[in-house]
Design an enzyme around this catalytic site. Sequence first.
Site, PDB file in Angstrom:
ATOM      1  N   TYR A 167     -17.766 -36.268  61.493  1.00  0.00           N
ATOM      2  CA  TYR A 167     -17.624 -37.615  62.060  1.00  0.00           C
ATOM      3  C   TYR A 167     -18.770 -37.959  63.006  1.00  0.00           C
ATOM      4  O   TYR A 167     -19.177 -39.107  63.090  1.00  0.00           O
ATOM      5  CB  TYR A 167     -16.317 -37.724  62.866  1.00  0.00           C
ATOM      6  CG  TYR A 167     -15.105 -38.090  62.064  1.00  0.00           C
ATOM      7  CD1 TYR A 167     -14.660 -37.288  61.028  1.00  0.00           C
ATOM      8  CD2 TYR A 167     -14.379 -39.240  62.371  1.00  0.00           C
ATOM      9  CE1 TYR A 167     -13.527 -37.622  60.315  1.00  0.00           C
ATOM     10  CE2 TYR A 167     -13.242 -39.582  61.663  1.00  0.00           C
ATOM     11  CZ  TYR A 167     -12.824 -38.767  60.633  1.00  0.00           C
ATOM     12  OH  TYR A 167     -11.700 -39.101  59.932  1.00  0.00           O
TER      13      TYR A 167
ATOM     14  N   LYS B 214     -12.164 -24.512  55.494  1.00  0.00           N
ATOM     15  CA  LYS B 214     -12.707 -24.331  54.144  1.00  0.00           C
ATOM     16  C   LYS B 214     -13.807 -23.272  54.253  1.00  0.00           C
ATOM     17  O   LYS B 214     -14.960 -23.472  53.856  1.00  0.00           O
ATOM     18  CB  LYS B 214     -13.232 -25.694  53.633  1.00  0.00           C
ATOM     19  CG  LYS B 214     -13.646 -25.729  52.190  1.00  0.00           C
ATOM     20  CD  LYS B 214     -12.489 -25.693  51.187  1.00  0.00           C
ATOM     21  CE  LYS B 214     -13.016 -25.580  49.780  1.00  0.00           C
ATOM     22  NZ  LYS B 214     -11.941 -25.349  48.767  1.00  0.00           N
TER      23      LYS B 214
ATOM     24  N   ASP C 203      -7.406 -26.984  50.871  1.00  0.00           N
ATOM     25  CA  ASP C 203      -6.832 -27.446  49.596  1.00  0.00           C
ATOM     26  C   ASP C 203      -5.436 -26.854  49.401  1.00  0.00           C
ATOM     27  O   ASP C 203      -4.478 -27.555  49.055  1.00  0.00           O
ATOM     28  CB  ASP C 203      -7.764 -27.141  48.402  1.00  0.00           C
ATOM     29  CG  ASP C 203      -8.347 -25.733  48.417  1.00  0.00           C
ATOM     30  OD1 ASP C 203      -8.133 -24.995  49.407  1.00  0.00           O
ATOM     31  OD2 ASP C 203      -9.014 -25.355  47.425  1.00  0.00           O
TER      32      ASP C 203
ATOM     33  N   ASP D 295      -7.532 -35.578  59.654  1.00  0.00           N
ATOM     34  CA  ASP D 295      -7.333 -36.983  59.279  1.00  0.00           C
ATOM     35  C   ASP D 295      -6.568 -37.053  57.964  1.00  0.00           C
ATOM     36  O   ASP D 295      -5.571 -37.759  57.833  1.00  0.00           O
ATOM     37  CB  ASP D 295      -8.709 -37.666  59.160  1.00  0.00           C
ATOM     38  CG  ASP D 295      -8.596 -39.117  58.741  1.00  0.00           C
ATOM     39  OD1 ASP D 295      -7.717 -39.821  59.277  1.00  0.00           O
ATOM     40  OD2 ASP D 295      -9.382 -39.559  57.879  1.00  0.00           O
TER      41      ASP D 295
ATOM     42  N   ASP E  74      -2.201 -37.981  57.155  1.00  0.00           N
ATOM     43  CA  ASP E  74      -1.673 -39.037  56.272  1.00  0.00           C
ATOM     44  C   ASP E  74      -0.770 -38.418  55.208  1.00  0.00           C
ATOM     45  O   ASP E  74       0.283 -38.967  54.852  1.00  0.00           O
ATOM     46  CB  ASP E  74      -2.812 -39.798  55.573  1.00  0.00           C
ATOM     47  CG  ASP E  74      -3.316 -41.010  56.374  1.00  0.00           C
ATOM     48  OD1 ASP E  74      -3.296 -40.960  57.617  1.00  0.00           O
ATOM     49  OD2 ASP E  74      -3.747 -42.006  55.745  1.00  0.00           O
TER      50      ASP E  74
END
Length: 352
Positions: free
Chosen positions: A136, A186, A218, A242, A246
């Site tokens: 970001y 990851k 994942d 983020d 959701d």
Amino acid sequence: MKIAVLPGDGIGPEVTREAVKILEALDLPGLTLFDGDVGGVAYKRHGVPLPDETLTIAKSCDAVLFGAVGDPDCDRLERRLRPEQAILGLRKELDLFANLRPAKVFAGLEHLSPLQPEIASTLDMMIVRELTGDVYFGQKGEKVADDGSREGWDMMSYSETEVQRIARVAFRTARSGDCRVCSVDKANVLETSQVWRDTVKAAAGSHPDIELSHMYVDNAAMQIISNPSQFGVILTGNLFGDILSDLASAAVGSIGLLPSASMGDRKTEFGRFGLYEPIHGSAPDIAGQGKANPMATILSVGMMLRHSFGREEEARRVDAAVERALADGIRGGDLGGSHGCEEIGAAVLERL
Ligand code: NAD
Ligand code: IPM
Ligand code: MN
């Protein structure tokens, strides 16, 4: 108790209005609210998404209540002028590096989740998302090759210092639950994640009461849906947090139900400074129609009372009022119901 109220764009003002009603109904001593412009609204009025005046107001308060930013009219502006820069700028300027996103299925409300009820009932996690680093905030840019084709790039990175401080927040948070922390990264592909994983592991050394595990992002996305009971605290970076939050909101039933708290180290007279906002955005598809669910923003007020003002009792009352409204069948369109934003706000207020 000074609170900056920054409603922003789209459904931001609609949901914030209902949350403010709840806050005011609590009749807290010395409560003063200060309004500020952020996002597309601020760009249209002042030429920038985060005016200095708004930042000054936010800094002078004990907490910030934030609605949402984002306006399709502004999606082609140069990046620094886009509405989203307002929330990114506030997080960075106020050093709000720790984002707490609780996701839980309220008892008796398992049927709101698309998961099977016996799986849904076990979903109760806190996503601790790093908020001021990662891809970001790295260098970014675009270049055009000789043949005219474009290439965009964003630098992903985490320093040990950044990881250590968010890991400490996760460990502290886990201690008020069952001491389980799953760090999500990851590391099988990204150097950023290898530093993240090694640093989290090392930091856990001085927290022997914490049961730490590691998972690739994942797999974590899959496990949150298939076996949510394994998660207490999920500790993760800005981008993965983020996306996973959701995802978790959909497992709860709707993104209109998930609040958040963004915290740093700054102390105030009442506790710790924080910014509180629903995890959803400005929802341009339903903005201005009175259809938004304000519960996520109302629950964010609960988090503010708890984390910035040490008002646990009032925080519980706010949570309970939302829970009760849901139990009584109050539902926005996001949950398959037909109650409007104001109606939902009034229903929660009545129960409060
Ligand atoms: P979104 O969260 O705004 O909306 C996603 C979907 O969920 C939409 O169908 C929307 O109608 C629905 N939804 C969201 N909140 C709801 C609520 N309270 N009640 C009922 N339904 C709700 O995400 P998006 O569509 O990807 O983004 C829209 C804009 O918001 C973009 O400009 C984006 O950048 C911005 N955004 C801002 C924030 C923030 O301010 N923190 C967060 C996410 C997205
Ligand atoms: C969120 C939003 C923001 C983010 C955007 C609007 C910058 O999606 O708060 O979840 O990516 O952090
Ligand atoms: Mn998001």
